[in-house]
Design a protein around this motif. Structure first.
Motif, PDB file in Angstrom:
ATOM      1  N   CYS A  36      79.945  19.649  59.227  1.00  0.00           N
ATOM      2  CA  CYS A  36      79.983  20.317  57.924  1.00  0.00           C
ATOM      3  C   CYS A  36      80.826  21.587  57.947  1.00  0.00           C
ATOM      4  CB  CYS A  36      78.560  20.636  57.462  1.00  0.00           C
ATOM      5  SG  CYS A  36      77.567  19.173  57.081  1.00  0.00           S
ATOM      6  N   ASP A  37      80.783  22.336  59.053  1.00  0.00           N
ATOM      7  CA  ASP A  37      81.609  23.538  59.154  1.00  0.00           C
ATOM      8  C   ASP A  37      83.089  23.187  59.055  1.00  0.00           C
ATOM      9  OD1 ASP A  37      79.880  25.921  59.646  1.00  0.00           O
ATOM     10  OD2 ASP A  37      79.153  24.680  61.281  1.00  0.00           O
ATOM     11  N   PHE A  40      83.969  22.346  55.477  1.00  0.00           N
ATOM     12  CA  PHE A  40      84.071  23.524  54.609  1.00  0.00           C
ATOM     13  C   PHE A  40      85.389  24.263  54.847  1.00  0.00           C
ATOM     14  CE2 PHE A  40      82.233  27.848  53.327  1.00  0.00           C
ATOM     15  CZ  PHE A  40      82.462  27.611  51.986  1.00  0.00           C
ATOM     16  N   THR A  58      79.920  13.223  50.933  1.00  0.00           N
ATOM     17  CA  THR A  58      79.234  13.720  52.119  1.00  0.00           C
ATOM     18  C   THR A  58      77.866  13.093  52.329  1.00  0.00           C
ATOM     19  OG1 THR A  58      78.448  15.721  53.267  1.00  0.00           O
ATOM     20  CG2 THR A  58      78.221  15.681  50.863  1.00  0.00           C
ATOM     21  N   GLU A  70      77.264  26.718  61.618  1.00  0.00           N
ATOM     22  CA  GLU A  70      76.402  27.438  60.682  1.00  0.00           C
ATOM     23  C   GLU A  70      75.923  26.522  59.560  1.00  0.00           C
ATOM     24  OE1 GLU A  70      78.405  30.879  59.256  1.00  0.00           O
ATOM     25  OE2 GLU A  70      78.549  31.838  61.229  1.00  0.00           O
ATOM     26  N   ILE A  71      76.736  25.550  59.190  1.00  0.00           N
ATOM     27  CA  ILE A  71      76.369  24.608  58.130  1.00  0.00           C
ATOM     28  C   ILE A  71      75.965  23.311  58.804  1.00  0.00           C
ATOM     29  CG2 ILE A  71      77.134  23.455  56.019  1.00  0.00           C
ATOM     30  CD1 ILE A  71      79.284  25.595  55.733  1.00  0.00           C
ATOM     31  N   SER A  73      73.820  20.710  57.485  1.00  0.00           N
ATOM     32  CA  SER A  73      73.420  19.549  56.686  1.00  0.00           C
ATOM     33  C   SER A  73      74.318  19.428  55.465  1.00  0.00           C
ATOM     34  CB  SER A  73      71.964  19.670  56.233  1.00  0.00           C
ATOM     35  OG  SER A  73      71.830  20.686  55.256  1.00  0.00           O
ATOM     36  N   ASP A  75      73.245  19.150  52.447  1.00  0.00           N
ATOM     37  CA  ASP A  75      72.705  20.043  51.418  1.00  0.00           C
ATOM     38  C   ASP A  75      73.337  21.429  51.536  1.00  0.00           C
ATOM     39  OD1 ASP A  75      70.565  18.193  52.640  1.00  0.00           O
ATOM     40  OD2 ASP A  75      69.732  18.562  50.646  1.00  0.00           O
ATOM     41  N   GLU A  76      73.381  21.941  52.777  1.00  0.00           N
ATOM     42  CA  GLU A  76      73.956  23.257  53.011  1.00  0.00           C
ATOM     43  C   GLU A  76      75.445  23.267  52.695  1.00  0.00           C
ATOM     44  OE1 GLU A  76      73.024  24.443  56.982  1.00  0.00           O
ATOM     45  OE2 GLU A  76      70.862  24.348  56.671  1.00  0.00           O
ATOM     46  N   LEU A  77      76.123  22.170  52.969  1.00  0.00           N
ATOM     47  CA  LEU A  77      77.549  22.080  52.645  1.00  0.00           C
ATOM     48  C   LEU A  77      77.758  22.148  51.137  1.00  0.00           C
ATOM     49  CD1 LEU A  77      80.508  21.620  53.362  1.00  0.00           C
ATOM     50  CD2 LEU A  77      80.044  19.149  53.390  1.00  0.00           C
ATOM     51  N   ALA A  80      77.251  25.662  50.001  1.00  0.00           N
ATOM     52  CA  ALA A  80      78.378  26.503  50.402  1.00  0.00           C
ATOM     53  C   ALA A  80      79.591  26.257  49.507  1.00  0.00           C
ATOM     54  CB  ALA A  80      78.735  26.242  51.863  1.00  0.00           C
ATOM     55  N   TYR A  84      81.129  29.059  47.038  1.00  0.00           N
ATOM     56  CA  TYR A  84      82.512  29.511  47.196  1.00  0.00           C
ATOM     57  C   TYR A  84      83.284  29.417  45.887  1.00  0.00           C
ATOM     58  CZ  TYR A  84      87.165  29.899  49.346  1.00  0.00           C
ATOM     59  OH  TYR A  84      88.438  30.299  49.689  1.00  0.00           O
TER      60      TYR A  84
END
Length: 221
Positions: A36-37, A40, A58, A70-71, A73, A75-77, A80, A84
Protein backbone atom coordinates in the motif's frame (compact mmCIF):
# COMPACT_ATOMS: atom_id res chain seq x y z
CA UNK A 1 -12.97 4.84 -20.79
CA UNK A 2 -10.31 4.69 -18.11
CA UNK A 3 -6.82 5.21 -19.51
CA UNK A 4 -4.46 4.78 -16.55
CA UNK A 5 -5.19 2.28 -13.76
CA UNK A 6 -3.35 1.17 -10.63
CA UNK A 7 -3.96 -2.34 -9.22
CA UNK A 8 -2.97 -2.97 -5.59
CA UNK A 9 -2.90 -6.62 -4.49
CA UNK A 10 -0.18 -8.78 -2.97
CA UNK A 11 -0.96 -11.84 -5.08
CA UNK A 12 0.37 -11.93 -8.64
CA UNK A 13 -2.40 -14.25 -9.82
CA UNK A 14 -5.03 -11.73 -8.71
CA UNK A 15 -3.17 -8.88 -10.39
CA UNK A 16 -3.05 -10.84 -13.63
CA UNK A 17 -6.77 -11.63 -13.43
CA UNK A 18 -7.65 -7.97 -12.91
CA UNK A 19 -5.28 -7.01 -15.72
CA UNK A 20 -7.10 -9.39 -18.07
CA UNK A 21 -10.45 -7.77 -17.23
CA UNK A 22 -9.01 -4.29 -17.82
CA UNK A 23 -7.51 -5.34 -21.15
CA UNK A 24 -10.91 -6.61 -22.33
CA UNK A 25 -12.26 -3.14 -21.53
CA UNK A 26 -9.58 -1.52 -23.65
CA UNK A 27 -7.37 -0.35 -20.77
CA UNK A 28 -3.72 -0.76 -21.69
CA UNK A 29 -1.84 1.58 -19.31
CA UNK A 30 -1.92 -0.43 -16.08
CA UNK A 31 0.54 -0.37 -13.19
CA UNK A 32 0.68 -2.76 -10.25
CA UNK A 33 1.75 -2.52 -6.61
CA UNK A 34 1.95 -5.22 -3.95
CA UNK A 35 2.29 -2.84 -0.99
CA UNK A 36 0.00 0.00 0.00
CA UNK A 37 2.86 2.42 0.70
CA UNK A 38 4.24 1.84 -2.79
CA UNK A 39 0.79 2.37 -4.25
CA UNK A 40 0.33 5.66 -2.42
CA UNK A 41 3.73 6.89 -3.64
CA UNK A 42 2.79 5.97 -7.22
CA UNK A 43 -0.50 7.86 -6.91
CA UNK A 44 1.14 10.97 -5.46
CA UNK A 45 3.98 10.99 -8.00
CA UNK A 46 1.56 10.60 -10.90
CA UNK A 47 -0.48 13.49 -9.54
CA UNK A 48 2.58 15.72 -9.14
CA UNK A 49 3.76 14.80 -12.66
CA UNK A 50 0.34 15.83 -14.04
CA UNK A 51 -0.15 12.28 -15.30
CA UNK A 52 -2.65 11.03 -12.72
CA UNK A 53 -4.22 7.63 -12.49
CA UNK A 54 -7.93 7.71 -13.24
CA UNK A 55 -8.87 4.46 -11.46
CA UNK A 56 -7.60 2.62 -8.38
CA UNK A 57 -8.42 -1.06 -7.75
CA UNK A 58 -7.31 -2.32 -4.35
CA UNK A 59 -7.67 -5.29 -2.04
CA UNK A 60 -8.24 -4.64 1.68
CA UNK A 61 -6.09 -7.32 3.33
CA UNK A 62 -2.37 -7.71 2.77
CA UNK A 63 -0.23 -10.49 4.18
CA UNK A 64 2.53 -9.35 6.54
CA UNK A 65 6.11 -10.05 5.50
CA UNK A 66 9.55 -8.49 5.88
CA UNK A 67 8.40 -5.29 4.21
CA UNK A 68 7.82 -2.48 6.71
CA UNK A 69 5.35 0.26 5.95
CA UNK A 70 2.97 2.82 7.37
CA UNK A 71 -0.09 1.96 5.26
CA UNK A 72 -0.86 -1.67 5.97
CA UNK A 73 -4.37 -2.23 4.60
CA UNK A 74 -6.58 -1.23 1.72
CA UNK A 75 -8.83 0.68 4.13
CA UNK A 76 -5.85 2.77 5.22
CA UNK A 77 -4.85 3.30 1.60
CA UNK A 78 -8.32 4.59 0.72
CA UNK A 79 -8.25 6.95 3.70
CA UNK A 80 -4.78 8.20 2.72
CA UNK A 81 -5.83 8.73 -0.90
CA UNK A 82 -8.91 10.73 0.06
CA UNK A 83 -7.00 12.62 2.76
CA UNK A 84 -4.41 13.66 0.18
CA UNK A 85 -7.21 15.08 -1.93
CA UNK A 86 -7.28 12.56 -4.77
CA UNK A 87 -10.80 12.09 -6.12
CA UNK A 88 -10.17 9.30 -8.63
CA UNK A 89 -12.70 6.43 -8.65
CA UNK A 90 -11.83 3.51 -6.36
CA UNK A 91 -12.87 -0.13 -6.67
CA UNK A 92 -12.37 -2.33 -3.62
CA UNK A 93 -11.75 -5.94 -4.70
CA UNK A 94 -11.76 -8.17 -1.63
CA UNK A 95 -12.78 -11.42 0.06
CA UNK A 96 -14.18 -9.34 2.94
CA UNK A 97 -17.98 -9.12 2.95
CA UNK A 98 -18.84 -7.42 6.26
CA UNK A 99 -21.52 -4.86 5.48
CA UNK A 100 -20.41 -2.37 8.10
CA UNK A 101 -16.98 -2.17 6.49
CA UNK A 102 -18.50 -1.83 3.02
CA UNK A 103 -20.91 0.89 4.15
CA UNK A 104 -18.12 2.93 5.74
CA UNK A 105 -15.97 2.76 2.62
CA UNK A 106 -18.87 3.77 0.35
CA UNK A 107 -20.49 6.45 2.50
CA UNK A 108 -17.51 7.97 4.31
CA UNK A 109 -14.67 7.58 1.82
CA UNK A 110 -16.56 7.66 -1.47
CA UNK A 111 -15.46 4.27 -2.77
CA UNK A 112 -17.24 3.78 -6.09
CA UNK A 113 -17.51 -0.01 -6.24
CA UNK A 114 -17.11 -3.01 -3.96
CA UNK A 115 -16.46 -6.31 -5.72
CA UNK A 116 -16.24 -9.55 -3.72
CA UNK A 117 -13.65 -12.04 -4.92
CA UNK A 118 -15.27 -15.27 -6.02
CA UNK A 119 -16.45 -17.35 -8.97
CA UNK A 120 -18.19 -14.41 -10.68
CA UNK A 121 -15.73 -11.72 -9.64
CA UNK A 122 -14.29 -11.16 -13.12
CA UNK A 123 -17.76 -10.49 -14.55
CA UNK A 124 -18.65 -8.28 -11.60
CA UNK A 125 -15.39 -6.36 -11.87
CA UNK A 126 -16.10 -5.71 -15.55
CA UNK A 127 -19.60 -4.51 -14.68
CA UNK A 128 -18.22 -2.31 -11.90
CA UNK A 129 -15.95 -0.56 -14.39
CA UNK A 130 -18.89 0.11 -16.71
CA UNK A 131 -21.11 1.33 -13.85
CA UNK A 132 -18.47 3.74 -12.57
CA UNK A 133 -18.16 5.23 -16.04
CA UNK A 134 -21.92 5.84 -15.90
CA UNK A 135 -21.53 7.53 -12.47
CA UNK A 136 -23.16 4.58 -10.68
CA UNK A 137 -22.10 2.69 -7.56
CA UNK A 138 -21.56 -1.06 -7.98
CA UNK A 139 -21.86 -3.61 -5.19
CA UNK A 140 -21.51 -7.38 -5.50
CA UNK A 141 -24.74 -9.23 -4.58
CA UNK A 142 -23.19 -10.45 -1.30
CA UNK A 143 -22.86 -6.89 0.00
CA UNK A 144 -25.76 -5.06 -1.64
CA UNK A 145 -27.53 -4.81 1.73
CA UNK A 146 -24.77 -2.44 2.85
CA UNK A 147 -26.82 0.42 1.42
CA UNK A 148 -30.22 -0.84 2.55
CA UNK A 149 -32.34 1.43 4.79
CA UNK A 150 -31.47 -0.61 7.88
CA UNK A 151 -27.75 -0.63 7.14
CA UNK A 152 -27.73 3.11 6.59
CA UNK A 153 -28.87 3.76 10.15
CA UNK A 154 -26.35 5.42 12.42
CA UNK A 155 -24.80 2.41 14.08
CA UNK A 156 -21.47 2.86 15.78
CA UNK A 157 -18.66 0.47 16.63
CA UNK A 158 -19.86 0.63 20.24
CA UNK A 159 -23.29 -0.62 19.15
CA UNK A 160 -21.76 -3.40 17.07
CA UNK A 161 -19.74 -4.52 20.08
CA UNK A 162 -22.83 -4.54 22.33
CA UNK A 163 -24.78 -6.69 19.89
CA UNK A 164 -21.81 -8.95 19.29
CA UNK A 165 -21.46 -9.58 23.03
CA UNK A 166 -25.18 -10.40 23.21
CA UNK A 167 -24.77 -12.87 20.33
CA UNK A 168 -22.06 -14.61 22.37
CA UNK A 169 -24.53 -15.20 25.20
CA UNK A 170 -23.42 -12.42 27.55
CA UNK A 171 -26.09 -10.72 29.67
CA UNK A 172 -26.34 -6.93 29.86
CA UNK A 173 -24.82 -7.15 33.35
CA UNK A 174 -21.92 -9.22 31.98
CA UNK A 175 -21.38 -6.63 29.24
CA UNK A 176 -21.35 -3.80 31.77
CA UNK A 177 -18.66 -5.58 33.77
CA UNK A 178 -16.63 -6.32 30.63
CA UNK A 179 -16.78 -2.70 29.46
CA UNK A 180 -15.66 -1.56 32.90
CA UNK A 181 -12.66 -3.89 32.71
CA UNK A 182 -11.84 -2.42 29.28
CA UNK A 183 -12.37 1.15 30.55
CA UNK A 184 -15.00 1.78 27.85
CA UNK A 185 -17.82 4.25 28.40
CA UNK A 186 -20.75 4.38 28.67
CA UNK A 187 -20.72 1.18 30.66
CA UNK A 188 -23.44 1.44 33.26
CA UNK A 189 -26.25 -1.10 33.07
CA UNK A 190 -28.82 1.67 32.49
CA UNK A 191 -26.76 3.17 29.64
CA UNK A 192 -26.47 -0.22 27.93
CA UNK A 193 -30.21 -0.83 28.34
CA UNK A 194 -31.06 2.59 26.87
CA UNK A 195 -28.75 2.05 23.90
CA UNK A 196 -30.20 -1.38 23.16
CA UNK A 197 -33.74 0.00 23.40
CA UNK A 198 -32.86 2.68 20.85
CA UNK A 199 -31.35 0.06 18.53
CA UNK A 200 -34.49 -2.08 18.85
CA UNK A 201 -36.57 0.91 17.75
CA UNK A 202 -34.18 1.78 14.89
CA UNK A 203 -34.16 -1.78 13.55
CA UNK A 204 -37.81 -2.46 14.39
CA UNK A 205 -36.78 -5.42 16.57
CA UNK A 206 -39.32 -6.98 18.93
CA UNK A 207 -36.70 -7.87 21.52
CA UNK A 208 -32.95 -8.21 22.02
CA UNK A 209 -32.85 -11.67 20.44
CA UNK A 210 -34.66 -10.33 17.38
CA UNK A 211 -32.21 -7.41 17.24
CA UNK A 212 -29.24 -9.76 17.20
CA UNK A 213 -30.86 -11.80 14.41
CA UNK A 214 -31.55 -8.70 12.28
CA UNK A 215 -28.04 -7.34 12.66
CA UNK A 216 -26.60 -10.76 11.81
CA UNK A 217 -28.74 -10.99 8.70
CA UNK A 218 -27.45 -7.61 7.60
CA UNK A 219 -23.89 -8.85 8.01
CA UNK A 220 -23.00 -6.18 10.57
CA UNK A 221 -21.65 -8.78 13.00
Amino acid sequence: MFKKVLIVDDYDVVNEGVLTVLNTKGVINVEKAQYCDDAFLKLKKADLDKEPFDLLITDLSFKEDFHEGEILSGDELVIAVRGYGLTLPIIVYSMEDRLQRVRTLINKYNVNAYVCKGRRSSLELGQAILDIQDKKIFLSPQVQNALSPHASLEIQDYDINLINYLSQGLSQSDISTLLEQQNITPRSLSSIEKRLNKLKVDFKAKNVTHLVAIVKDLGLI
